[in-house]
Design an enzyme around this catalytic site. Structure first.
Site, PDB file in Angstrom:
ATOM      1  CE  LYS A   1      -4.413  -0.048   4.926  1.00  0.00           C
ATOM      2  NZ  LYS A   1      -5.877   0.055   4.864  1.00  0.00           N
TER       3      LYS A   1
ATOM      4  CG  HIS B   1      -2.114  -0.878   1.096  1.00  0.00           C
ATOM      5  ND1 HIS B   1      -2.048  -2.215   1.419  1.00  0.00           N
ATOM      6  CD2 HIS B   1      -3.392  -0.656   0.671  1.00  0.00           C
ATOM      7  CE1 HIS B   1      -3.229  -2.774   1.208  1.00  0.00           C
ATOM      8  NE2 HIS B   1      -4.051  -1.857   0.750  1.00  0.00           N
TER       9      HIS B   1
END
Length: 238
Positions: free
Chosen positions: A139, A135
């Site tokens: 995140k 990610h």
């Protein structure tokens, strides 16, 4: 619909654009500087709320939606130890609540593929299984909520794995989830099954946040005027 957006970061803005394009009216955009808008006099004007905030604030935000008797779709992860409590409160108060670790239609189909593959691999001990998720660097939680959902599905079938750890491990009875944070990746989830003879790998790669945002709007459209606790499996009839 009249929509209240609780959380107005990148995801909130993406949802705003898609909802508006579909003809819905976003009447509230609530970020950390506009907490007074969570009161019933404001929030109660919405047909549905969509909540994407932080693990620290999600439970409070959902409670405020229940108090205002507004159906709420939540995509916040990292707070799910309280999910059973929220589900019970929703049922008791005859509210409407839908939580998903991922609203992407593709990811929810991927969940079903993951469960089927895990069922097939349960009787194949020669395959070791591990996971990887990638990610963007903003995140906040690791592993991702989607990765945890995938891991829980896998552990329900593959009983040679007794739990998961968020690191590489030499413990053969633990499922390794490796988390990487690399910009600008919206989200990639991979499950690897490896044996001395061959490998089987399944991967879902998101190209943008639009899939998540579009799925959240679809969920909100579906949840309006309902009561109860639901998931994306209900929305997509999976």
């Amino acid at each position: 619909m009249k929509i209240a957006l609780i959380g107005y970061g990148k995801m909130g803005k993406a949802i705003d654009a898609i909802a508006t394009a579909k003809g819905h009216e976003v009447i509230l955009r609530i970020d950390h500087d506009a907490q007074h808008l969570l009161e019933k006099e404001h929030l109660g004007q919405a047909d549905v709320a969509i909540e994407f905030t932080t693990p620290e604030t999600a439970y409070h935000n959902i409670q405020k939606c229940f108090e205002a008797n507004v159906p709420v779709v939540s995509g916040t992860t990292g707070w799910l130890e309280k999910l059973p409590e929220v589900n019970a409160e929703c049922e008791k108060g005859h509210h409407a609540f839908l939580h998903a670790t991922n609203f992407s239609i593709g990811v929810n189909i991927f969940f079903e593929v993951n469960k089927r593959l895990a069922d097939l691999m349960a009787s194949q001990p020669q395959y070791n299984v591990w996971m990887e998720e990638i990610h963007h660097t903003q995140k906040k939680d690791a592993p991702s909520g989607t990765a945890i959902t995938l891991a829980e599905q896998l552990l329900a079938s593959v009983d040679r794995k007794k739990g998961w750890v968020n690191e590489e491990t030499q413990q053969t009875d633990m499922l390794s989830i490796i988390s990487k944070r690399i910009d600008p990746a919206p989200g990639t989830h991979t499950i690897h099954y490896s044996s001395p003879i061959d490998d089987i790998t399944i991967t879902h790669t998101a190209h943008s946040r639009e899939g998540f945002a579009a799925g959240a709007v679809v969920a909100a459209e579906w949840l309006k005027d309902k009561t109860g606790v639901f998931t994306m499996r209900d929305v997509l009839n999976l």
